[in-house]
Design a protein around this motif. Structure first.
Motif, PDB file in Angstrom:
ATOM      1  N   LEU A 165      14.687  56.663 -66.809  1.00 21.60           N
ATOM      2  CA  LEU A 165      15.006  55.385 -67.139  1.00 21.60           C
ATOM      3  C   LEU A 165      15.346  55.151 -68.705  1.00 21.60           C
ATOM      4  O   LEU A 165      16.244  54.477 -69.103  1.00 21.60           O
ATOM      5  N   ARG A 166      14.316  55.579 -69.424  1.00 19.06           N
ATOM      6  CA  ARG A 166      14.373  55.492 -71.004  1.00 19.06           C
ATOM      7  C   ARG A 166      15.698  56.283 -71.368  1.00 19.06           C
ATOM      8  O   ARG A 166      16.526  55.589 -72.277  1.00 19.06           O
ATOM      9  N   LEU A 167      15.939  57.249 -70.840  1.00 16.62           N
ATOM     10  CA  LEU A 167      17.225  58.168 -71.394  1.00 16.62           C
ATOM     11  C   LEU A 167      18.496  57.556 -70.867  1.00 16.62           C
ATOM     12  O   LEU A 167      19.396  57.490 -71.845  1.00 16.62           O
ATOM     13  N   LEU A 168      18.396  56.890 -69.570  1.00 13.67           N
ATOM     14  CA  LEU A 168      19.712  56.236 -69.396  1.00 13.67           C
ATOM     15  C   LEU A 168      19.997  54.740 -70.037  1.00 13.67           C
ATOM     16  O   LEU A 168      20.959  54.474 -70.430  1.00 13.67           O
ATOM     17  N   GLU A 190      20.185  46.514 -57.282  1.00  9.98           N
ATOM     18  CA  GLU A 190      21.082  47.281 -56.694  1.00  9.98           C
ATOM     19  C   GLU A 190      21.797  48.556 -57.246  1.00  9.98           C
ATOM     20  O   GLU A 190      22.320  49.412 -56.750  1.00  9.98           O
ATOM     21  N   SER A 191      21.327  48.662 -58.611  1.00 13.88           N
ATOM     22  CA  SER A 191      21.949  49.926 -59.255  1.00 13.88           C
ATOM     23  C   SER A 191      20.763  50.340 -60.160  1.00 13.88           C
ATOM     24  O   SER A 191      19.800  49.681 -60.685  1.00 13.88           O
ATOM     25  N   SER A 192      21.297  51.557 -60.685  1.00 13.45           N
ATOM     26  CA  SER A 192      20.368  52.298 -61.763  1.00 13.45           C
ATOM     27  C   SER A 192      20.229  51.406 -62.951  1.00 13.45           C
ATOM     28  O   SER A 192      19.292  51.162 -63.830  1.00 13.45           O
ATOM     29  N   ILE A 193      21.349  50.653 -63.183  1.00 15.03           N
ATOM     30  CA  ILE A 193      21.563  49.720 -64.525  1.00 15.03           C
ATOM     31  C   ILE A 193      20.570  48.730 -64.194  1.00 15.03           C
ATOM     32  O   ILE A 193      19.857  48.100 -65.463  1.00 15.03           O
ATOM     33  N   GLU A 194      20.438  48.093 -63.252  1.00  7.21           N
ATOM     34  CA  GLU A 194      19.549  46.901 -63.086  1.00  7.21           C
ATOM     35  C   GLU A 194      18.280  47.428 -63.172  1.00  7.21           C
ATOM     36  O   GLU A 194      17.341  46.841 -63.429  1.00  7.21           O
TER      37      GLU A 194
END
Length: 74
Positions: free
Chosen positions: A22-25, A59-63
């Motif tokens: 999550l940190r790297l994303l 719903e998403s990795s960004i969320e």
């Protein structure tokens, strides 16, 4: 004071790897770059992001990244 991986989402106990992904994303790395950085396959990164999103109910990795930022995880 909250320990590093305790969070405000009941039942969700992210692993060190999940937090690092999550940190790297959040820093704009692609799933391929994240995989190389943490030493796993890109498929594993995608699978962990999907599992994290499912677990916290987004719903998403960004969320999932936004959620992690909001609760102070990253």
């Amino acid at each position: 004071m909250r320990r590093r991986h305790e969070c405000e989402t009941p039942g969700w106990q992210p692993s060190e790897l999940d937090v690092e992904i999550l940190r790297l994303l959040s820093r704009g790395l692609t799933t391929d770059a994240i995989a190389r950085r943490v030493g796993v396959s890109e498929r594993t990164v995608r699978r962990r992001l999907r599992a994290t999103a499912d677990e916290i109910g987004v719903e998403s990795s960004i969320e999932a990244v936004v959620h992690a930022v909001r609760i102070g995880l990253i």
